[in-house]
Design a protein around this motif. Structure first.
Motif, PDB file in Angstrom:
ATOM      1  N   SER A   1       0.851  -1.184   0.000  1.00  9.95           N
ATOM      2  CA  SER A   1       0.000   0.000   0.000  1.00  9.95           C
ATOM      3  C   SER A   1       0.887   1.234   0.000  1.00  9.95           C
ATOM      4  O   SER A   1       2.089   1.155   0.242  1.00  9.95           O
ATOM      5  N   ILE A   2       0.265   2.378  -0.300  1.00 14.82           N
ATOM      6  CA  ILE A   2       1.008   3.636  -0.295  1.00 14.82           C
ATOM      7  C   ILE A   2       1.314   4.015   1.143  1.00 14.82           C
ATOM      8  O   ILE A   2       0.417   4.249   1.941  1.00 14.82           O
ATOM      9  N   GLU A   3       2.593   4.032   1.487  1.00 16.66           N
ATOM     10  CA  GLU A   3       3.002   4.367   2.845  1.00 16.66           C
ATOM     11  C   GLU A   3       3.066   5.880   3.005  1.00 16.66           C
ATOM     12  O   GLU A   3       3.613   6.591   2.165  1.00 16.66           O
ATOM     13  N   ASN A   4       2.504   6.352   4.103  1.00 18.91           N
ATOM     14  CA  ASN A   4       2.575   7.769   4.413  1.00 18.91           C
ATOM     15  C   ASN A   4       3.519   7.947   5.601  1.00 18.91           C
ATOM     16  O   ASN A   4       3.128   7.797   6.748  1.00 18.91           O
ATOM     17  N   TYR A   5       4.783   8.225   5.304  1.00 17.02           N
ATOM     18  CA  TYR A   5       5.743   8.467   6.378  1.00 17.02           C
ATOM     19  C   TYR A   5       5.651   9.931   6.765  1.00 17.02           C
ATOM     20  O   TYR A   5       6.059  10.825   6.005  1.00 17.02           O
ATOM     21  N   ASP A   6       5.115  10.156   7.946  1.00 12.43           N
ATOM     22  CA  ASP A   6       4.852  11.498   8.430  1.00 12.43           C
ATOM     23  C   ASP A   6       6.074  12.399   8.293  1.00 12.43           C
ATOM     24  O   ASP A   6       7.179  12.031   8.703  1.00 12.43           O
ATOM     25  N   ALA A   7       5.861  13.569   7.714  1.00 19.19           N
ATOM     26  CA  ALA A   7       6.869  14.638   7.568  1.00 19.19           C
ATOM     27  C   ALA A   7       7.959  14.327   6.548  1.00 19.19           C
ATOM     28  O   ALA A   7       8.833  15.165   6.307  1.00 19.19           O
ATOM     29  N   ALA A   8       7.928  13.156   5.928  1.00 17.82           N
ATOM     30  CA  ALA A   8       9.001  12.766   5.008  1.00 17.82           C
ATOM     31  C   ALA A   8       9.102  13.720   3.818  1.00 17.82           C
ATOM     32  O   ALA A   8      10.210  14.097   3.402  1.00 17.82           O
ATOM     33  N   GLU A   9       7.956  14.125   3.264  1.00 14.60           N
ATOM     34  CA  GLU A   9       7.984  15.025   2.110  1.00 14.60           C
ATOM     35  C   GLU A   9       8.552  16.393   2.491  1.00 14.60           C
ATOM     36  O   GLU A   9       9.334  16.984   1.737  1.00 14.60           O
ATOM     37  N   TYR A  10       8.152  16.890   3.663  1.00 14.84           N
ATOM     38  CA  TYR A  10       8.690  18.178   4.118  1.00 14.84           C
ATOM     39  C   TYR A  10      10.204  18.100   4.293  1.00 14.84           C
ATOM     40  O   TYR A  10      10.944  18.990   3.860  1.00 14.84           O
ATOM     41  N   MET A  11      10.666  17.053   4.960  1.00 17.49           N
ATOM     42  CA  MET A  11      12.103  16.914   5.204  1.00 17.49           C
ATOM     43  C   MET A  11      12.877  16.807   3.900  1.00 17.49           C
ATOM     44  O   MET A  11      13.957  17.397   3.750  1.00 17.49           O
ATOM     45  N   THR A  12      12.328  16.069   2.941  1.00 23.33           N
ATOM     46  CA  THR A  12      13.008  15.861   1.665  1.00 23.33           C
ATOM     47  C   THR A  12      13.183  17.173   0.914  1.00 23.33           C
ATOM     48  O   THR A  12      14.267  17.476   0.391  1.00 23.33           O
ATOM     49  N   VAL A  13      12.118  17.978   0.861  1.00 23.44           N
ATOM     50  CA  VAL A  13      12.194  19.250   0.146  1.00 23.44           C
ATOM     51  C   VAL A  13      13.173  20.200   0.835  1.00 23.44           C
ATOM     52  O   VAL A  13      14.011  20.840   0.180  1.00 23.44           O
ATOM     53  N   LEU A  14      13.103  20.295   2.152  1.00 22.21           N
ATOM     54  CA  LEU A  14      13.993  21.205   2.879  1.00 22.21           C
ATOM     55  C   LEU A  14      15.455  20.812   2.707  1.00 22.21           C
ATOM     56  O   LEU A  14      16.321  21.668   2.485  1.00 22.21           O
ATOM     57  N   LYS A  15      15.727  19.512   2.773  1.00 21.08           N
ATOM     58  CA  LYS A  15      17.120  19.074   2.616  1.00 21.08           C
ATOM     59  C   LYS A  15      17.618  19.315   1.199  1.00 21.08           C
ATOM     60  O   LYS A  15      18.781  19.656   0.983  1.00 21.08           O
ATOM     61  N   LYS A  16      16.729  19.137   0.226  1.00 22.91           N
ATOM     62  CA  LYS A  16      17.111  19.366  -1.168  1.00 22.91           C
ATOM     63  C   LYS A  16      17.550  20.810  -1.391  1.00 22.91           C
ATOM     64  O   LYS A  16      18.390  21.085  -2.245  1.00 22.91           O
ATOM     65  N   PHE A  17      16.987  21.730  -0.594  1.00 17.52           N
ATOM     66  CA  PHE A  17      17.355  23.133  -0.715  1.00 17.52           C
ATOM     67  C   PHE A  17      18.317  23.540   0.399  1.00 17.52           C
ATOM     68  O   PHE A  17      18.286  24.666   0.900  1.00 17.52           O
ATOM     69  N   ASP A  18      19.161  22.590   0.785  1.00 14.99           N
ATOM     70  CA  ASP A  18      20.330  22.833   1.637  1.00 14.99           C
ATOM     71  C   ASP A  18      20.025  23.169   3.091  1.00 14.99           C
ATOM     72  O   ASP A  18      20.884  23.722   3.795  1.00 14.99           O
ATOM     73  N   GLU A  19      18.837  22.862   3.555  1.00 11.23           N
ATOM     74  CA  GLU A  19      18.583  22.965   4.996  1.00 11.23           C
ATOM     75  C   GLU A  19      19.110  21.696   5.671  1.00 11.23           C
ATOM     76  O   GLU A  19      18.933  20.590   5.157  1.00 11.23           O
ATOM     77  N   GLU A  20      19.754  21.874   6.812  1.00 12.99           N
ATOM     78  CA  GLU A  20      20.223  20.700   7.563  1.00 12.99           C
ATOM     79  C   GLU A  20      19.058  20.122   8.361  1.00 12.99           C
ATOM     80  O   GLU A  20      18.375  20.845   9.084  1.00 12.99           O
ATOM     81  N   ILE A  21      18.846  18.817   8.209  1.00 20.82           N
ATOM     82  CA  ILE A  21      17.693  18.162   8.814  1.00 20.82           C
ATOM     83  C   ILE A  21      18.143  17.172   9.879  1.00 20.82           C
ATOM     84  O   ILE A  21      19.004  16.305   9.638  1.00 20.82           O
ATOM     85  N   GLY A  22      17.550  17.314  11.063  1.00 18.44           N
ATOM     86  CA  GLY A  22      17.730  16.333  12.121  1.00 18.44           C
ATOM     87  C   GLY A  22      16.447  15.538  12.290  1.00 18.44           C
ATOM     88  O   GLY A  22      15.356  16.115  12.303  1.00 18.44           O
ATOM     89  N   LEU A  23      16.551  14.242  12.388  1.00 21.00           N
ATOM     90  CA  LEU A  23      15.380  13.375  12.550  1.00 21.00           C
ATOM     91  C   LEU A  23      15.454  12.704  13.919  1.00 21.00           C
ATOM     92  O   LEU A  23      16.439  12.013  14.227  1.00 21.00           O
ATOM     93  N   ILE A  24      14.437  12.925  14.736  1.00 20.94           N
ATOM     94  CA  ILE A  24      14.374  12.338  16.086  1.00 20.94           C
ATOM     95  C   ILE A  24      13.218  11.353  16.116  1.00 20.94           C
ATOM     96  O   ILE A  24      12.062  11.727  15.915  1.00 20.94           O
ATOM     97  N   ILE A  25      13.515  10.091  16.345  1.00 19.76           N
ATOM     98  CA  ILE A  25      12.506   9.035  16.385  1.00 19.76           C
ATOM     99  C   ILE A  25      12.314   8.610  17.836  1.00 19.76           C
ATOM    100  O   ILE A  25      13.260   8.173  18.495  1.00 19.76           O
ATOM    101  N   THR A  26      11.086   8.742  18.335  1.00 21.09           N
ATOM    102  CA  THR A  26      10.821   8.443  19.748  1.00 21.09           C
ATOM    103  C   THR A  26      10.121   7.107  19.952  1.00 21.09           C
ATOM    104  O   THR A  26       9.944   6.676  21.085  1.00 21.09           O
ATOM    105  N   ASP A  27       9.709   6.461  18.849  1.00 18.87           N
ATOM    106  CA  ASP A  27       9.062   5.156  18.951  1.00 18.87           C
ATOM    107  C   ASP A  27      10.059   4.033  18.710  1.00 18.87           C
ATOM    108  O   ASP A  27      11.117   4.236  18.097  1.00 18.87           O
ATOM    109  N   TYR A  28       9.704   2.853  19.153  1.00 20.22           N
ATOM    110  CA  TYR A  28      10.513   1.665  18.899  1.00 20.22           C
ATOM    111  C   TYR A  28      10.406   1.310  17.417  1.00 20.22           C
ATOM    112  O   TYR A  28       9.329   0.988  16.920  1.00 20.22           O
ATOM    113  N   GLN A  29      11.525   1.390  16.695  1.00 17.14           N
ATOM    114  CA  GLN A  29      11.552   1.152  15.254  1.00 17.14           C
ATOM    115  C   GLN A  29      12.759   0.284  14.896  1.00 17.14           C
ATOM    116  O   GLN A  29      13.781   0.781  14.418  1.00 17.14           O
ATOM    117  N   PRO A  30      12.653  -1.031  15.069  1.00 19.06           N
ATOM    118  CA  PRO A  30      13.794  -1.900  14.766  1.00 19.06           C
ATOM    119  C   PRO A  30      14.118  -1.993  13.273  1.00 19.06           C
ATOM    120  O   PRO A  30      15.187  -2.465  12.908  1.00 19.06           O
TER     121      PRO A  30
END
Length: 502
Positions: free
Chosen positions: A21-50
Motif C-alpha cells: 500500500s502507499i506508505e505515508n511516512y509522516d513529515a518525510a515530504e517536508y524533510m526531503t524538500v527542505l534538505k534538497k534546498f540545503d537545509e540541515e535536517i535532524g530526525l528524532i525518532i521516539t518510537d521503537y523502530q527496529p
C-alpha cells in the motif's frame, strides 16, 4: 538545524500478511524538500523502530543527523550492520527446516520448535517459539541491522543491546520499566512507564544538541510516545497530519505556530480554536508538471478514484459511466482506482454486482477477460458489447502517476486526497468532484458538482470539447507554481523568517 519529531509508529508486518500500500511516512515530504534546498535536517525518532534504516532506505532519505531514543536506550552506537541468516542462530542439532515462501518452520522430534517470519525484503523479522516443557511461548524481534532486539512474551518485553545484554524490561501488567542495574544510561533503575523513560532521554538530547537558532518541528499526535512538556521550552513548530489523530492533543497545546497541508484543515482549526494558533498552509506533495499522454490514445480513458466514496455512490457512478461508454464502447474506457485493500474488495464486489445486473446488456471487461457464455433466450451468434472497465489498487506513488498518465479525465468523489489531486494537476487532466479543494477550481481545471445526476453532462463536455480540455491544461500549468518545490521552500523560509523576528 531543523529537527523533526514525526509520528512514526507503525512497524513492518511479516511478508505473509503484508498488503502492499502507499506508505505515508509522516513529515518525510517536508524533510526531503527542505534538505534538497540545503537545509540541515535532524530526525528524532521516539518510537521503537527496529526496521528504521530499512524505512529510510524505502523513502530514499537520510537526515544530516539521526537520533533514535530506542537506539540510545539499547546501546546501538556504531554497530556494524549485517544481515542475519538462519545459519547465524544456534539451532538444535537434529532440527529439520521446512522452507516456505513466507516463513520457515523448524521442527524437532516431530514437534514445531520455532517459526521464522520474514519482512517484504526477505530479511528475518522475528522468530516465534511455541510453549513447551522448558519455557512459555515467546518471540524474538530482529533489528534490520542484524541483532536480536527484544524478547516478548505475555508477561514482559526485554530489550537487548547488539551484543545480547539486556538493557531494560517492560512489565505488560503494570507498564513499569526496570533498567539493568549494571547499565548506566539513565538516571533511575525503575520508571512508572516507558513514556517517563523516553521523556528523560529526549529532554537530555535536546538540552545538549538544540541550539538557539535551531527549529524543533513536531507532529501533533494523540499517540505520541512523549509528553509535550518536554519540547514546549523550545517553542516548537507543530505539524498537523490528517493521517494521524490529533483532536485530543491539539486542545492541550499552548498558543503556537501550526503548519497544515490544506485550507480545509486550517478552516477546521480556526473554527474550533479561534485565535489559539497561528496557522500556515504548506502543501505536503510538491508537483512537477508532466503532461500526460491521453492525447496520443485512440481510446479515451476515464478515471474514477473511489477510495473516499461510499458503496452506494460507487455503484451509481460506475453504472452511469458504463451506460455512457455503452454508446461508443470502442472509443471510451473506465479505470477505477483505490488504495486500501478492503476498499478494493468492496469495489470488486460492486463490479460483480453490476456485471450480474447488466448481463443481458453488456459484458464487463476486455475481450480476453469477458465471459462469452451464451445468454439464455438469445441466439448464440448474437454478441453483447464489451466495455473496457477495470479496477486497479494503487500501492505506490509511481503507480498513481503511471496510471493517470493516459487518463483523459479524473473523477474524485467523497473528499479530497492530496496525492491524487496534485497528481491529476501535474498530469494536466480535468478533475470532476463533489467537494471543494484548493487544487480544483470550478470551470477552470475541472468542475465541482453536487449530485451524481450532474456527472455525465460534465464528463461528455470534457471528452468531446477540446477547448474545455485545453483550458484545463493551461490553468494547471499556472497552478503548478503554487505547488512547485521552489514555492514550498519559500513558504518554509517565510515561516522561519517570522520565527526569528519574534
Amino acid at each position: 538545524m531543523k529537527y523533526f519529531i514525526p509520528a512514526w509508529h507503525k512497524q513492518y508486518d511479516d511478508w505473509s500478511i503484508n498488503v502492499p500500500s502507499i506508505e505515508n511516512y509522516d513529515a518525510a515530504e517536508y524533510m526531503t524538500v527542505l534538505k534538497k534546498f540545503d537545509e540541515e535536517i535532524g530526525l528524532i525518532i521516539t518510537d521503537y523502530q527496529p526496521q528504521l534504516l530499512s524505512k529510510l532506505n524505502q523513502i530514499a532519505f537520510f537526515p544530516n543527523n539521526l537520533f533514535s531514543v530506542y537506539d540510545f536506550l539499547q546501546g546501538v552506537h556504531g554497530f556494524e550492520n549485517k544481515v542475519l541468516e538462519l545459519e547465524d542462530f544456534n539451532w538444535p542439532k537434529n532440527a529439520i527446516f521446512d522452507y516456505g515462501p513466507f516463513r520457515t518452520l523448524i521442527v524437532l522430534e516431530n514437534k514445531l520448535y520455532a517459526t521464522v517470519f520474514y519482512d517484504i525484503d526477505g530479511h528475518i523479522l522475528r522468530i516465534s517459539y511455541p510453549e513447551n516443557d522448558e519455557h512459555k511461548a515467546f518471540t524474538l524481534g530482529i533489528d534490520s541491522r542484524g541483532f536480536i532486539s527484544n524478547q516478548d512474551d505475555e508477561e514482559k518485553t526485554i530489550y537487548f543491546d547488539p551484543y545480547g545484554n539486556w538493557r531494560f524490561k517492560k512489565d505488560k501488567t503494570t507498564d513499569k520499566i526496570t533498567v539493568n542495574p549494571e547499565m548506566h544510561f539513565c538516571k533511575r533503575r525503575e520508571y512508572e512507564n516507558i513514556t517517563d523513560l523516553v521523556d528523560e532521554i529526549l529532554s537530555r538530547y535536546l538540552k545538549v544538541n538544540a541550539k538557539n537558532n535551531d527549529e524543533i518541528i513536531v507532529t501533533v499526535d494523540d499517540e505520541s510516545s512523549f509528553n509535550n512538556e518536554i519540547i514546549e521550552p523550545y517553542k516548537p513548530l507543530y505539524i498537523i497530519n490528517r493521517h494521524h489523530p490529533y483532536s485530543k492533543k491539539i486542545g492541550s497545546l499552548a498558543k503556537a505556530k501550526v503548519i497544515v497541508s490544506s485550507n480545509e484543515i486550517k478552516q477546521n482549526l480556526e473554527k474550533n480554536y479561534r485565535e489559539q494558533f497561528d496557522i500556515s498552509v504548506i502543501p505536503v506533495f510538491n508537483s512537477e508538471f508532466r503532461l500526460g499522454h491521453s492525447q496520443r490514445q485512440n481510446v479515451q480513458e476515464i478515471g474514477f478514484f473511489a477510495e473516499n466514496a461510499n458503496d452506494e455512490n460507487i455503484h451509481q457512478i460506475i453504472q452511469k459511466l458504463c451506460n455512457y461508454i455503452l454508446k461508443n464502447p470502442d472509443n471510451y474506457s473506465l479505470k477505477i482506482f483505490t488504495y486500501n485493500f478492503w476498499k478494493a474488495d468492496h469495489v470488486n464486489k460492486i463490479l460483480e454486482q453490476i456485471k450480474e445486473e447488466n448481463k443481458n446488456s453488456f459484458i464487463l471487461g476486455k475481450s480476453e477477460q469477458a465471459e462469452n457464455a451464451p445468454i439464455d433466450g438469445l441466439d448464440d451468434e448474437v454478441s453483447l458489447p464489451e466495455l473496457d472497465v477495470a479496477h486497479t489498487r494503487l500501492t505506490n506513488i509511481s503507480d498513481v502517476l503511471s496510471n493517470l498518465d493516459k487518463m483523459r479525465l479524473l473523477i474524485n468523489w467523497g473528499k479530497a486526497d492530496e496525492l491524487m489531486q496534485i497528481s491529476g494537476v501535474s498530469i494536466g487532466i480535468p478533475q470532476v468532484q463533489n467537494f471543494s479543494s484548493v487544487t480544483v477550481v470550478d470551470n477552470k481545471n475541472g468542475r465541482i458538482i453536487k449530485k451524481i445526476s450532474e456527472l455525465l453532462p460534465v464528463v461528455d463536455e470534457y471528452l468531446t470539447n477540446l477547448n474545455s480540455w485545453n483550458q484545463t491544461v493551461v490553468y494547471n500549468v499556472q497552478l503548478m507554481n503554487q505547488y512547485s518545490e521552489e514555492n514550498i521552500i519559500e513558504k518554509w523560509k517565510e515561516v522561519f523568517k517570522e520565527r526569528k523576528a519574534e
